[in-house]
Scaffold this motif. Sequence first.
Motif, PDB file in Angstrom:
ATOM      1  N   GLU A  97       6.340  -7.594 -27.162  1.00  0.00           N
ATOM      2  CA  GLU A  97       7.236  -8.605 -26.500  1.00  0.00           C
ATOM      3  C   GLU A  97       7.233  -8.612 -25.054  1.00  0.00           C
ATOM      4  O   GLU A  97       6.695  -7.517 -24.300  1.00  0.00           O
ATOM      5  CB  GLU A  97       8.741  -8.285 -26.851  1.00  0.00           C
ATOM      6  N   GLU A 128       9.501  -8.679 -19.322  1.00  0.00           N
ATOM      7  CA  GLU A 128      10.466  -9.440 -18.690  1.00  0.00           C
ATOM      8  C   GLU A 128      10.398 -10.821 -19.009  1.00  0.00           C
ATOM      9  O   GLU A 128       9.534 -11.285 -19.556  1.00  0.00           O
ATOM     10  CB  GLU A 128      10.305  -9.338 -17.062  1.00  0.00           C
ATOM     11  N   SER A 129      11.448 -11.585 -18.542  1.00  0.00           N
ATOM     12  CA  SER A 129      11.500 -13.191 -19.271  1.00  0.00           C
ATOM     13  C   SER A 129      10.348 -13.900 -18.246  1.00  0.00           C
ATOM     14  O   SER A 129      10.059 -13.229 -17.066  1.00  0.00           O
ATOM     15  CB  SER A 129      12.879 -13.611 -18.742  1.00  0.00           C
ATOM     16  N   ARG A 130      10.232 -15.159 -18.730  1.00  0.00           N
ATOM     17  CA  ARG A 130       9.403 -15.789 -17.890  1.00  0.00           C
ATOM     18  C   ARG A 130       9.891 -16.306 -16.363  1.00  0.00           C
ATOM     19  O   ARG A 130       9.300 -16.121 -15.428  1.00  0.00           O
ATOM     20  CB  ARG A 130       9.142 -17.211 -18.624  1.00  0.00           C
ATOM     21  N   GLU A 131      11.057 -16.483 -16.335  1.00  0.00           N
ATOM     22  CA  GLU A 131      11.987 -16.629 -15.087  1.00  0.00           C
ATOM     23  C   GLU A 131      11.978 -15.470 -14.252  1.00  0.00           C
ATOM     24  O   GLU A 131      11.624 -15.478 -13.196  1.00  0.00           O
ATOM     25  CB  GLU A 131      13.299 -17.152 -15.383  1.00  0.00           C
ATOM     26  N   ASP A 186      10.663 -15.892 -30.568  1.00  0.00           N
ATOM     27  CA  ASP A 186      12.225 -15.297 -30.459  1.00  0.00           C
ATOM     28  C   ASP A 186      12.166 -14.005 -31.035  1.00  0.00           C
ATOM     29  O   ASP A 186      13.369 -13.482 -31.180  1.00  0.00           O
ATOM     30  CB  ASP A 186      13.159 -16.411 -31.092  1.00  0.00           C
ATOM     31  N   CYS A 198       9.738 -13.229 -14.167  1.00  0.00           N
ATOM     32  CA  CYS A 198       8.401 -12.956 -13.891  1.00  0.00           C
ATOM     33  C   CYS A 198       8.034 -13.760 -12.720  1.00  0.00           C
ATOM     34  O   CYS A 198       7.483 -13.476 -11.970  1.00  0.00           O
ATOM     35  CB  CYS A 198       7.530 -13.063 -14.961  1.00  0.00           C
ATOM     36  N   TRP A 226       6.291 -15.554 -24.629  1.00  0.00           N
ATOM     37  CA  TRP A 226       7.589 -15.797 -23.918  1.00  0.00           C
ATOM     38  C   TRP A 226       7.819 -16.761 -24.957  1.00  0.00           C
ATOM     39  O   TRP A 226       9.395 -16.990 -24.877  1.00  0.00           O
ATOM     40  CB  TRP A 226       7.082 -16.383 -22.480  1.00  0.00           C
ATOM     41  N   SER A 227       7.433 -17.696 -25.641  1.00  0.00           N
ATOM     42  CA  SER A 227       8.051 -18.773 -26.423  1.00  0.00           C
ATOM     43  C   SER A 227       8.446 -18.303 -27.630  1.00  0.00           C
ATOM     44  O   SER A 227       9.154 -18.763 -28.477  1.00  0.00           O
ATOM     45  CB  SER A 227       7.147 -19.839 -26.727  1.00  0.00           C
TER      46      SER A 227
END
Length: 123
Positions: free
Chosen positions: A69, A72-75, A19, A77, A16-17
């Motif tokens: 990758e 889904e984004s951390r948010e 890019d 999720c 997640w961290s």
Amino acid sequence: MWSLGSLEAEVMERIWSADHPLPVREVVDAMNAERGSPLAYTTVMSTMAKLHRKGWLDRTRSGKQYLYEPRESREACTARLMAEALTDSNDPESVLLQFVERVASTGSPALLSTVRRALGEDT
């Protein structure tokens, strides 16, 4: 994080961290730089393959390796896990009420304003 073991959660935090999509080697090297005891490449590779099978990671082949990758984004999720907690509960209304009460108890006007906006209320 729910439904993730500690190593899986550590891998997800690293992914997640980032890019860009990551190969296993980059994840292993970054994790080992911060750990007291190094992880084997095959341990991390197996963990990432498992996260792919569980639907947490997407992967594409790049030469002889896979690049991983997050699906889904951390948010996204976190929101999905919160929704699952509500639907898995015997009393979702109570769970939601207690969650909102905890948000209110943080004393964060910005968080409360966000909840009000989501509900369509004026702040």
